[in-house]
Design a protein around this motif. Sequence first.
Motif, PDB file in Angstrom:
ATOM      1  N   MET A   1      32.283  39.166  44.936  1.00 51.34           N
ATOM      2  CA  MET A   1      32.113  40.555  44.560  1.00 51.34           C
ATOM      3  C   MET A   1      32.574  41.417  45.738  1.00 51.34           C
ATOM      4  O   MET A   1      32.195  41.192  46.876  1.00 51.34           O
ATOM      5  CB  MET A   1      30.638  40.823  44.243  1.00 51.34           C
ATOM      6  N   LYS A   2      33.374  42.394  45.448  1.00 49.87           N
ATOM      7  CA  LYS A   2      33.933  43.267  46.479  1.00 49.87           C
ATOM      8  C   LYS A   2      33.315  44.667  46.329  1.00 49.87           C
ATOM      9  O   LYS A   2      33.811  45.514  45.603  1.00 49.87           O
ATOM     10  CB  LYS A   2      35.454  43.321  46.337  1.00 49.87           C
ATOM     11  N   LEU A   3      32.187  44.893  47.004  1.00 45.68           N
ATOM     12  CA  LEU A   3      31.527  46.188  46.970  1.00 45.68           C
ATOM     13  C   LEU A   3      32.105  47.088  48.044  1.00 45.68           C
ATOM     14  O   LEU A   3      32.547  46.618  49.085  1.00 45.68           O
ATOM     15  CB  LEU A   3      30.021  46.028  47.213  1.00 45.68           C
ATOM     16  N   GLN A   4      32.058  48.388  47.787  1.00 46.37           N
ATOM     17  CA  GLN A   4      32.475  49.366  48.789  1.00 46.37           C
ATOM     18  C   GLN A   4      31.311  50.320  49.025  1.00 46.37           C
ATOM     19  O   GLN A   4      30.737  50.848  48.076  1.00 46.37           O
ATOM     20  CB  GLN A   4      33.689  50.148  48.313  1.00 46.37           C
ATOM     21  N   VAL A  16      27.205  53.084  46.455  1.00 47.42           N
ATOM     22  CA  VAL A  16      27.942  51.824  46.432  1.00 47.42           C
ATOM     23  C   VAL A  16      28.879  51.839  45.231  1.00 47.42           C
ATOM     24  O   VAL A  16      28.481  52.219  44.129  1.00 47.42           O
ATOM     25  CB  VAL A  16      26.983  50.618  46.315  1.00 47.42           C
ATOM     26  N   TYR A  17      30.092  51.453  45.450  1.00 46.68           N
ATOM     27  CA  TYR A  17      31.065  51.308  44.372  1.00 46.68           C
ATOM     28  C   TYR A  17      31.107  49.841  43.986  1.00 46.68           C
ATOM     29  O   TYR A  17      31.332  48.965  44.823  1.00 46.68           O
ATOM     30  CB  TYR A  17      32.450  51.780  44.822  1.00 46.68           C
ATOM     31  N   VAL A  18      30.881  49.566  42.703  1.00 42.53           N
ATOM     32  CA  VAL A  18      30.956  48.209  42.163  1.00 42.53           C
ATOM     33  C   VAL A  18      32.148  48.161  41.217  1.00 42.53           C
ATOM     34  O   VAL A  18      32.197  48.925  40.248  1.00 42.53           O
ATOM     35  CB  VAL A  18      29.666  47.847  41.384  1.00 42.53           C
ATOM     36  N   PRO A  19      33.114  47.291  41.466  1.00 35.11           N
ATOM     37  CA  PRO A  19      34.255  47.194  40.556  1.00 35.11           C
ATOM     38  C   PRO A  19      33.787  46.884  39.128  1.00 35.11           C
ATOM     39  O   PRO A  19      32.801  46.177  38.924  1.00 35.11           O
ATOM     40  CB  PRO A  19      35.074  46.032  41.133  1.00 35.11           C
ATOM     41  N   ASP A  22      33.004  43.310  38.077  1.00 37.34           N
ATOM     42  CA  ASP A  22      31.734  42.810  38.604  1.00 37.34           C
ATOM     43  C   ASP A  22      30.555  43.439  37.863  1.00 37.34           C
ATOM     44  O   ASP A  22      29.561  42.767  37.570  1.00 37.34           O
ATOM     45  CB  ASP A  22      31.620  43.100  40.095  1.00 37.34           C
ATOM     46  N   TRP A  23      30.654  44.727  37.550  1.00 34.25           N
ATOM     47  CA  TRP A  23      29.580  45.410  36.837  1.00 34.25           C
ATOM     48  C   TRP A  23      29.377  44.794  35.449  1.00 34.25           C
ATOM     49  O   TRP A  23      28.244  44.588  35.007  1.00 34.25           O
ATOM     50  CB  TRP A  23      29.878  46.897  36.725  1.00 34.25           C
ATOM     51  N   ILE A  26      27.507  41.583  35.948  1.00 32.11           N
ATOM     52  CA  ILE A  26      26.096  41.872  36.276  1.00 32.11           C
ATOM     53  C   ILE A  26      25.326  42.210  35.001  1.00 32.11           C
ATOM     54  O   ILE A  26      24.227  41.705  34.767  1.00 32.11           O
ATOM     55  CB  ILE A  26      25.999  43.014  37.301  1.00 32.11           C
TER      56      ILE A  26
END
Length: 76
Positions: A1-4, A16-19, A22-23, A26
């Motif tokens: 997972m690539k969170l920003q 937090v930005y979740v692509p 990935d969302w 989840i």
Amino acid sequence: MKLQILKDNLGNQTGVYVPMEDWTLIKKNYPDIENLEQDLPQWEKDLIDSRLDAIAKDPDKLRPIEGLLEELKRKS
């Protein structure tokens, strides 16, 4: 997972930005997470704002919760 991590102009973390991929995963694994996406009702926002205003006007009224808990123990 690539969170920003999102930051404001002062460098404070604000979100937090979740692509989306990935969302989606989840939500599939934790279907109840959709309930967490709801905004607070306006009455709760108003209550929080009024309490923050009261603290700003008289910060000395703000005390640690431990003092309250000890006082409640003594009274019971």
